[in-house]
Design a protein around this motif. Structure first.
Motif, mmCIF file in Angstrom:
data_model
loop_
_atom_site.group_PDB
_atom_site.id
_atom_site.type_symbol
_atom_site.label_atom_id
_atom_site.label_comp_id
_atom_site.label_asym_id
_atom_site.label_seq_id
_atom_site.Cartn_x
_atom_site.Cartn_y
_atom_site.Cartn_z
ATOM 1 N N UNK A 170 0.850 -1.203 0.000
ATOM 2 C CA UNK A 170 0.000 0.000 0.000
ATOM 3 C C UNK A 170 0.878 1.244 0.000
ATOM 4 N N UNK A 171 1.936 1.169 0.777
ATOM 5 C CA UNK A 171 2.848 2.312 0.819
ATOM 6 C C UNK A 171 3.527 2.492 -0.541
ATOM 7 N N UNK A 172 3.869 1.370 -1.133
ATOM 8 C CA UNK A 172 4.490 1.422 -2.461
ATOM 9 C C UNK A 172 3.530 2.073 -3.467
ATOM 10 N N UNK A 173 2.284 1.717 -3.355
ATOM 11 C CA UNK A 173 1.283 2.285 -4.264
ATOM 12 C C UNK A 173 1.155 3.797 -4.035
ATOM 13 N N UNK A 174 1.148 4.177 -2.784
ATOM 14 C CA UNK A 174 1.075 5.613 -2.478
ATOM 15 C C UNK A 174 2.285 6.344 -3.040
ATOM 16 N N UNK A 175 3.417 5.691 -2.904
ATOM 17 C CA UNK A 175 4.641 6.300 -3.428
ATOM 18 C C UNK A 175 4.530 6.480 -4.940
ATOM 19 N N UNK A 176 4.140 5.391 -5.608
ATOM 20 C CA UNK A 176 4.055 5.458 -7.071
ATOM 21 C C UNK A 176 3.044 6.513 -7.522
ATOM 22 N N UNK A 206 10.240 13.078 2.447
ATOM 23 C CA UNK A 206 8.782 13.262 2.511
ATOM 24 C C UNK A 206 8.081 11.923 2.719
ATOM 25 N N UNK A 207 8.492 10.938 1.945
ATOM 26 C CA UNK A 207 7.798 9.652 2.051
ATOM 27 C C UNK A 207 8.201 8.880 3.305
ATOM 28 N N UNK A 208 9.406 9.116 3.729
ATOM 29 C CA UNK A 208 9.796 8.501 5.000
ATOM 30 C C UNK A 208 8.912 9.065 6.122
ATOM 31 N N UNK A 244 -4.814 12.915 1.546
ATOM 32 C CA UNK A 244 -3.430 12.425 1.509
ATOM 33 C C UNK A 244 -2.516 13.304 0.650
ATOM 34 N N UNK A 245 -2.959 13.655 -0.563
ATOM 35 C CA UNK A 245 -2.066 14.475 -1.390
ATOM 36 C C UNK A 245 -1.667 15.780 -0.702
ATOM 37 N N UNK A 246 -2.655 16.414 -0.062
ATOM 38 C CA UNK A 246 -2.346 17.683 0.616
ATOM 39 C C UNK A 246 -1.387 17.448 1.778
ATOM 40 N N UNK A 247 -1.587 16.339 2.453
ATOM 41 C CA UNK A 247 -0.709 16.014 3.575
ATOM 42 C C UNK A 247 0.724 15.803 3.086
ATOM 43 N N UNK A 248 0.829 15.046 2.015
ATOM 44 C CA UNK A 248 2.161 14.779 1.455
ATOM 45 C C UNK A 248 2.812 16.075 0.983
ATOM 46 N N UNK A 249 2.004 16.857 0.313
ATOM 47 C CA UNK A 249 2.529 18.113 -0.219
ATOM 48 C C UNK A 249 2.955 19.055 0.912
ATOM 49 N N UNK A 250 2.229 18.981 2.001
ATOM 50 C CA UNK A 250 2.579 19.829 3.148
ATOM 51 C C UNK A 250 3.944 19.425 3.710
ATOM 52 N N UNK A 302 15.702 3.951 -1.814
ATOM 53 C CA UNK A 302 16.275 4.610 -0.632
ATOM 54 C C UNK A 302 15.243 4.742 0.480
ATOM 55 N N UNK A 303 14.061 5.127 0.080
ATOM 56 C CA UNK A 303 12.986 5.278 1.067
ATOM 57 C C UNK A 303 12.698 3.936 1.725
ATOM 58 N N UNK A 304 12.577 2.927 0.904
ATOM 59 C CA UNK A 304 12.230 1.605 1.444
ATOM 60 C C UNK A 304 13.350 1.057 2.323
ATOM 61 N N UNK A 305 14.543 1.324 1.859
ATOM 62 C CA UNK A 305 15.696 0.856 2.635
ATOM 63 C C UNK A 305 15.726 1.525 4.007
#
Lengths: 190, 410
Positions: free
Chosen positions: A27-33, A60-62, A77-83, B68-71
């Motif tokens: 799910x996180x991977x999907x959000x990242x993509x 940001x994604x971390x 979510x997009x606004x949160x990420x963008x913030x 990198x993020x995943x790592x």
């Protein structure tokens, strides 16, 4: 991945990540993509530097992932990420190295053909804006966000956002004025 | 010429941005229709907005960013796309060595083609991130550079998993080491300077947005400033820098050993280079006075002519969260049984693999002759140059020039 996660909405994906279940990573991977191109584009425009933009993108994604530790209910979510990205960009800007990378420099040069001359001029004009004007301009013009969203992301008042956007546009327009007049003249002549 | 008020401009902007209510929009549209100046203003702003909308410039995030993020989060890379980081270390090593061979050749070329540059005329660019080395220091200094311990081996990276890799601002080993040096250097007391003092870092700063902060601040890991202490001693530069990366190294002088000399403990964990530049103080009728080093040498003379190029991350704040940059270096070293004779004693290649963060590279190229052999402290007479790739060019940051002294590196 075959899990059809692309059918999930952002909040659903975020919930999956929060669940730390077996689909959490995917799910996180999907959000990242889904969101990384936009975040990267935003960072790149904001920072103008590829390396820094990548750093901020990663961070940001971390942080997005780590924020899923909480019980936060995520609606936008997009606004949160963008913030997150925006705040990191602002911080990065504070310690920004004054030099532009050779690649970034060449990137602008190489793309400087007639077709997007105006676009290049806009980008150059954008660089002359104060940071707080530049960021609202990017969020408005490139990200297409509403004033209200921009106010939330930048943690400023709506009135302030209105003023900044208006002034940013004015300034860019003033810089481009001679060019725009010329352009109109040519169009009329043709 | 332009009779529009600020309010007019604002209304036009808001109309174009769709920020007016339908009633307001209708009203403003009507105003614009009856006012050519407002119309012209709107046309120009529209033109700008339209141009931006046509901007099809794509910014594709680098593939490695996802890894990198995943790592950093300890998520299996299989979920992400495969890339360099998922290669086996052997493959990475091979790549490094391959790159290093090329680098080695380049080194010779660069050395011979550029060695006529006058070091005094080479501008030092203060924008270059301060890195590990002596080139930022004045002569006659010992530089101890401390770096976080975390960036050690690949396995550690994989094990960071769910916990934030804590980059500890203090490290007892390093501290002890610093103290050792401080205590054992006789002339150092008033010269302690923190070169990194202006390196205050973003990561420790608060993010402006309160709503985000309340949720994510706890996860912000501070990246400590690199602490350097400058100590005056000898006619030499001593550079001690904690290793921040994974290295494969055929350490010739320090293989598995720990040497203590003059209060300094050398271990494999540290990159230590001791060099002395040729200056008017140690030049004596064209000969270098190395008497200050004689304690460390035996008479066994074995010549090594080496040339190498190291290419590595010079970011002074290694960040485990953005860890992946692999650099490499090589030193080709034919070893002679005696100087200037063509009898090879041994030939070895010193390959290095570094794991770093931001891709800001430093190349160091040089040629040196080492006398030594029996001891673990060789004399090095050499010539080096440093080339730094910062954000514009690969360029020469500083010409170390001729040096004499001893050099230990791992």
């Amino acid at each position: 991945m075959g899990s059809k996660l692309d059918k999930y909405s952002d909040p659903e994906l975020f919930e999956l990540v929060q669940s730390r279940g077996k689909l959490a990573d995917n799910a996180f991977s999907e959000l990242y993509d889904r969101h990384s191109p936009r975040v990267f584009a935003y960072c790149r425009r904001f920072l103008g530097n590829k390396e820094e933009a990548q750093d901020v993108l990663q961070e940001t994604f971390i942080r997005l992932y780590k924020s899923s530790n909480s019980d936060r209910e995520m609606t936008n979510v997009p606004a949160f990420i963008l913030t997150i990205a925006r705040n990191l960009c602002v911080n990065s800007q504070k310690k920004k190295k004054p030099l532009v990378s050779y690649e970034d420099y060449m990137f602008v040069r190489e793309n400087n053909n007639d077709d997007n001359e105006l676009l290049d001029l806009i980008k150059m004009a954008m660089e002359t804006l104060p940071e707080d004007y530049k960021e609202v301009f990017i969020l408005r013009e490139y990200e297409g966000l509403s004033y209200q969203d921009i106010a939330e992301i930048t943690d400023t008042s709506l009135t302030n956002v209105k003023v900044r956007i208006y002034r940013a546009k004015q300034k860019i327009k003033d810089i481009l004025e001679p060019y725009l007049v010329d352009l109109n003249k040519h169009e009329k002549d043709e | 010429m332009n009779n529009l008020t600020n309010n007019d401009f604002e209304l036009i902007t808001q109309l174009l941005d769709g920020e007016l209510s339908s009633e307001q929009a209708a009203e403003v549209t009507k105003m614009i229709g009856s006012n050519p100046e407002m119309q012209a203003e709107m046309d120009r702003l529209s033109e700008i907005s339209n141009a931006i909308r046509k901007d099809d410039e794509e910014f594709v995030p680098p593939k490695k960013a996802k890894d990198n993020v995943f790592l950093a989060l300890g998520i299996p890379l299989a979920v992400s796309a495969p890339s360099l980081t998922s290669m086996s270390s052997e493959i990475a090593n091979l790549i490094s060595i391959g790159a290093a061979f090329t680098a080695s050749l380049l080194t010779f070329t660069m050395f011979y083609s550029l060695n006529d540059v006058d070091s005094n005329n080479v501008a030092t660019n203060s924008n270059v991130p301060i890195v590990s080395s002596y080139e930022k220091a004045n002569n006659n200094n010992i530089i101890i550079e401390e770096e976080p311990m975390d960036l050690e081996v690949e396995a550690d990276l994989a094990n960071t998993a769910s916990s934030t890799p804590a980059i500890s601002p203090s490290n007892t080993n390093i501290d002890t080491r610093s103290n050792n040096i401080m205590n054992t250097s006789s002339n150092n007391t008033n010269n302690s300077i923190d070169l990194a003092s202006n390196n205050s870092d973003i990561a420790t700063k608060q993010i402006d947005n309160v709503s985000i902060n309340t949720n994510i601040d706890e996860n912000i890991t501070s990246i400590p400033n690199t602490k350097r202490e400058l100590v005056s001693a000898w006619e030499s530069n001593i550079i001690t820098s904690r290793k921040t990366g994974l290295q494969t190294n055929n350490s010739i002088f320090l293989e598995g050993k720990s040497i203590t000399t003059n209060g300094l403990t050398y271990t494999r964990d540290y990159l230590t280079i001791i060099r002395t530049k040729a200056t008017s103080n140690n030049l004596n009728s064209g000969q270098f006075d190395v008497s200050f080093l004689t304690n460390y040498f035996t008479t066994d003379v074995r010549g090594i002519i080496s040339a190498g190029l190291s290419w590595y991350d010079q970011n002074s704040n290694p960040d485990l969260r953005n860890p992946v940059f692999v650099g490499g270096g090589i030193e080709y070293t034919p070893t002679f049984t005696n100087l200037l004779a063509n009898g090879y004693f041994d030939t070895f290649i010193n390959g290095q693999l570094f794991l770093g963060s931001n891709p800001s590279y430093k190349m160091e190229a040089g040629l040196s002759t080492t006398l030594g052999g029996m001891t673990n402290f060789p004399i090095v007479i050499g010539y080096t140059r440093n080339y730094v790739r910062d954000y514009q060019f690969i360029r020469q940051e500083m010409n170390d020039g001729l040096f004499i002294g001893t050099e230990i590196s791992f």
